[in-house]
Design an enzyme around this catalytic site. Sequence first.
Site, PDB file in Angstrom:
ATOM      1  N   CYS A 116       0.832  -1.199   0.000  1.00 59.07           N
ATOM      2  CA  CYS A 116       0.000   0.000   0.000  1.00 59.07           C
ATOM      3  C   CYS A 116       0.870   1.254   0.000  1.00 59.07           C
ATOM      4  O   CYS A 116       1.691   1.446   0.892  1.00 59.07           O
ATOM      5  CB  CYS A 116      -0.913   0.000   1.227  1.00 59.07           C
ATOM      6  SG  CYS A 116      -1.794   1.568   1.399  1.00 59.07           S
ATOM      7  N   CYS A 174       0.549   3.501   3.353  1.00 59.70           N
ATOM      8  CA  CYS A 174       1.046   3.085   4.661  1.00 59.70           C
ATOM      9  C   CYS A 174       2.428   3.711   4.883  1.00 59.70           C
ATOM     10  O   CYS A 174       3.120   4.030   3.918  1.00 59.70           O
ATOM     11  CB  CYS A 174       1.152   1.563   4.717  1.00 59.70           C
ATOM     12  SG  CYS A 174      -0.442   0.737   4.991  1.00 59.70           S
ATOM     13  N   HIS A 179      -3.853   1.062   8.067  1.00 55.75           N
ATOM     14  CA  HIS A 179      -4.325   0.692   6.728  1.00 55.75           C
ATOM     15  C   HIS A 179      -5.818   0.359   6.689  1.00 55.75           C
ATOM     16  O   HIS A 179      -6.479   0.555   5.677  1.00 55.75           O
ATOM     17  CB  HIS A 179      -3.520  -0.505   6.202  1.00 55.75           C
ATOM     18  CG  HIS A 179      -3.904  -0.938   4.820  1.00 55.75           C
ATOM     19  ND1 HIS A 179      -3.575  -0.208   3.699  1.00 55.75           N
ATOM     20  CD2 HIS A 179      -4.613  -2.017   4.372  1.00 55.75           C
ATOM     21  CE1 HIS A 179      -4.054  -0.825   2.617  1.00 55.75           C
ATOM     22  NE2 HIS A 179      -4.688  -1.921   3.006  1.00 55.75           N
ATOM     23  N   ASN A 208     -13.855   9.869  -1.515  1.00 55.52           N
ATOM     24  CA  ASN A 208     -14.568   8.786  -2.186  1.00 55.52           C
ATOM     25  C   ASN A 208     -14.267   7.535  -1.380  1.00 55.52           C
ATOM     26  O   ASN A 208     -13.108   7.197  -1.188  1.00 55.52           O
ATOM     27  CB  ASN A 208     -14.062   8.595  -3.620  1.00 55.52           C
ATOM     28  CG  ASN A 208     -14.312   9.816  -4.492  1.00 55.52           C
ATOM     29  OD1 ASN A 208     -15.308  10.506  -4.327  1.00 55.52           O
ATOM     30  ND2 ASN A 208     -13.404  10.079  -5.415  1.00 55.52           N
ATOM     31  N   HIS A 260      -6.799   2.121   1.787  1.00 49.50           N
ATOM     32  CA  HIS A 260      -6.279   2.861   2.943  1.00 49.50           C
ATOM     33  C   HIS A 260      -7.117   4.137   3.145  1.00 49.50           C
ATOM     34  O   HIS A 260      -7.350   4.871   2.180  1.00 49.50           O
ATOM     35  CB  HIS A 260      -4.810   3.216   2.692  1.00 49.50           C
ATOM     36  CG  HIS A 260      -4.098   3.722   3.909  1.00 49.50           C
ATOM     37  ND1 HIS A 260      -3.054   3.042   4.495  1.00 49.50           N
ATOM     38  CD2 HIS A 260      -4.290   4.833   4.661  1.00 49.50           C
ATOM     39  CE1 HIS A 260      -2.627   3.730   5.554  1.00 49.50           C
ATOM     40  NE2 HIS A 260      -3.359   4.824   5.671  1.00 49.50           N
ATOM     41  N   HIS A 264      -8.393   7.484   3.144  1.00 51.57           N
ATOM     42  CA  HIS A 264      -7.817   8.726   2.628  1.00 51.57           C
ATOM     43  C   HIS A 264      -8.881   9.521   1.890  1.00 51.57           C
ATOM     44  O   HIS A 264      -9.933   9.003   1.523  1.00 51.57           O
ATOM     45  CB  HIS A 264      -6.656   8.426   1.666  1.00 51.57           C
ATOM     46  CG  HIS A 264      -7.095   7.872   0.333  1.00 51.57           C
ATOM     47  ND1 HIS A 264      -7.589   6.593   0.165  1.00 51.57           N
ATOM     48  CD2 HIS A 264      -7.141   8.439  -0.901  1.00 51.57           C
ATOM     49  CE1 HIS A 264      -7.906   6.389  -1.102  1.00 51.57           C
ATOM     50  NE2 HIS A 264      -7.656   7.498  -1.774  1.00 51.57           N
ATOM     51  N   GLN A 323      -9.176  13.313  -0.779  1.00 57.20           N
ATOM     52  CA  GLN A 323      -8.432  14.066  -1.779  1.00 57.20           C
ATOM     53  C   GLN A 323      -8.777  15.548  -1.663  1.00 57.20           C
ATOM     54  O   GLN A 323      -9.817  15.911  -1.108  1.00 57.20           O
ATOM     55  CB  GLN A 323      -8.760  13.573  -3.186  1.00 57.20           C
ATOM     56  CG  GLN A 323      -8.326  12.141  -3.437  1.00 57.20           C
ATOM     57  CD  GLN A 323      -8.649  11.689  -4.854  1.00 57.20           C
ATOM     58  OE1 GLN A 323      -8.068  12.191  -5.812  1.00 57.20           O
ATOM     59  NE2 GLN A 323      -9.578  10.772  -4.997  1.00 57.20           N
TER      60      GLN A 323
END
Lengths: 365, 365
Positions: free
Chosen positions: A75, A78, A141, A181, A192, A194, A196
């Site tokens: 990933c 991570c 993660h 999203n 993971h 997150h 944007q």
Amino acid sequence: MTFRQSPTRWALADGRELLFFTLPGHDCEPVPDRRSLPQRCAAQSELRFDRTTGQWVIIAALRQDRTYMPPADRCPLCPGPSGLTSEIPAADYDVVAFENRFASLTEAGGSAFQLPDPADADFVSAPSHGRCEVICFSSDHTGSFAGLDFRQARLVVEAWRHRTAELSATPGIEQVFCFENRGAEIGVTLTHPHGQIYGYPYLTPRTEQMLQAARAHRTRTGTNLFADVLAHEVRDGARIVARTELFTAFVPFAARWPVEVHIYPNRFAHNLLDLDGAELDEFTRVYSDILQRLDRLYPTPLPYMAALHQYADTDAQREGYFHVEVMSTRRSATKLKYLASSESAMDAFINDVRPEAIAEMVRTA
Amino acid sequence: MTFRQSPTRWALADGRELLFFTLPGHDCEPVPDRRSLPQRCAAQSELRFDRTTGQWVIIAALRQDRTYMPPADRCPLCPGPSGLTSEIPAADYDVVAFENRFASLTEAGGSAFQLPDPADADFVSAPSHGRCEVICFSSDHTGSFAGLDFRQARLVVEAWRHRTAELSATPGIEQVFCFENRGAEIGVTLTHPHGQIYGYPYLTPRTEQMLQAARAHRTRTGTNLFADVLAHEVRDGARIVARTELFTAFVPFAARWPVEVHIYPNRFAHNLLDLDGAELDEFTRVYSDILQRLDRLYPTPLPYMAALHQYADTDAQREGYFHVEVMSTRRSATKLKYLASSESAMDAFINDVRPEAIAEMVRTA
């Protein structure tokens, strides 16, 4: 909750910027990014003006090769203590934001940039100036925003504020859009947790449209459109999902999505920077609460999009009222709504779920 | 090719209308629909006005129970000679159009209907007057529009013309939209080759937007926007996919979708009713050719949306230039584009495929 003012800035191997946001008492200890990365190439990405709609479209062929569902042990979000395996070269981190390696908008701030006048030529295009960042909500993660503890979620909100302030002040960026999203069902390619952040060089079409509606409303009534909508929803009550002294969450009367919840501060604000400490803490709690409720609606976590609508205090954006819109295409435990021709070709939305019904489900979840 | 003027009209068990369109020399022999169907209920469906965007949204809770991927031997679009198994009670048919059992818009034409003025109340809603029809392209359960022989495809075009004429003249219908959604990837729940026809009680948001752009263009230049766009594309040539004496197909300069092809008549026309016999024959050939090419792009048939943009010769719609937009979310042999937050929340489209590259692929397919 208060935070150290400045994040730690770091540079990735190809020159992209990385910022570490740390909890009080934590340190961040980045290591050099030792990966051999190709230099970034913005040449494949451009803006094109669509005369038939009056809208800009981003053409970003570069993104076709982006990382797609890597195994967990590879990933890129991570922590990478060796500086060889990850976008975040450090043994650990709290929250980071960094320029997306597969950015559709790049190079903002490098020089004074102005969009060309669409009337100037038959085909009008421009470099895709702007900024695309990834923000990691946690070094863990697994999990999601809804699972963050208060301090961690509050640090994400602080990072959103920092990025909003800095990108808003960057020449050539007209609108800062923080969003998440979540879920493979809507095309997320990294699990993971997150989000944007996009810095667009233009006002996005939907924002432009909402501001236009708000200006017309101001002319007609002398009041703010969004404040009136909020007041009407509170008075009606049927679609209110949560309400505290400082924030209100509701399903809008004319929801376009099977699951749709809007979160407004009770006091008018343009963006996260306008909120005081108590409001930021409360926003963190209410937003987390809503996401937790949404994950309890169905047997599996809800795929969703979360969109922070923030505005600048400029003539064009003055009527904008900060709020978050959380939307999902899930229309039942097993079915998704697809945006087919009515929605995709004509923007004519058909919602299969009554807003009052979904409000009741979220309220009792 | 010329056709018998009038389709045969039939009534389904719950009162819905069914129309048989037949090829020259063919007869249609419907049988009574002997199914025990519940009476239609429009009460669960309504229009709601979204003040923040100035758009109407259709809320149609009814549709949640619609038929979902039935086995082939229970397909409701195959001919039903017994009058007990299908929406089409007949031993066979060429092309049929009928009112959708799970319609989000109903009861148009029953009485003079006018949308309420959105300024009249805090929450403005209205009955969802309008019309939703299904159009079966063939009685053959397998296959697709691209696979129809010329006569059959031309009969579908003739059915589109008939429905456009009749629904346009129905009180309360403002816009007639013929379209096809094809492929499970975009949510199609019945595989039998078919399209849909919507009669909206309002101008759809995208049409309104395009007409607004066209009116502004007329004011500025004295010419028609779409005619100019077509001329510019022809002159540039890089995105032309097919061009005959009467029709042109191209990928637009600022395409929003990874696969997007627009088909225009070379001569200005508002809708299918404005085209003469030679143009209708040629449209049938060019449209079929484009769909065949699109199915050859990748190892499996392309999931697509095909949208017929038709306009009425009214003050509001006069600048509208008939054309078809075919779009697909497929961005490679194995990947789909998802409309995530940038597109769904902000209408800011990011296209991962260069329009010139996809034009070349379609041209040589």
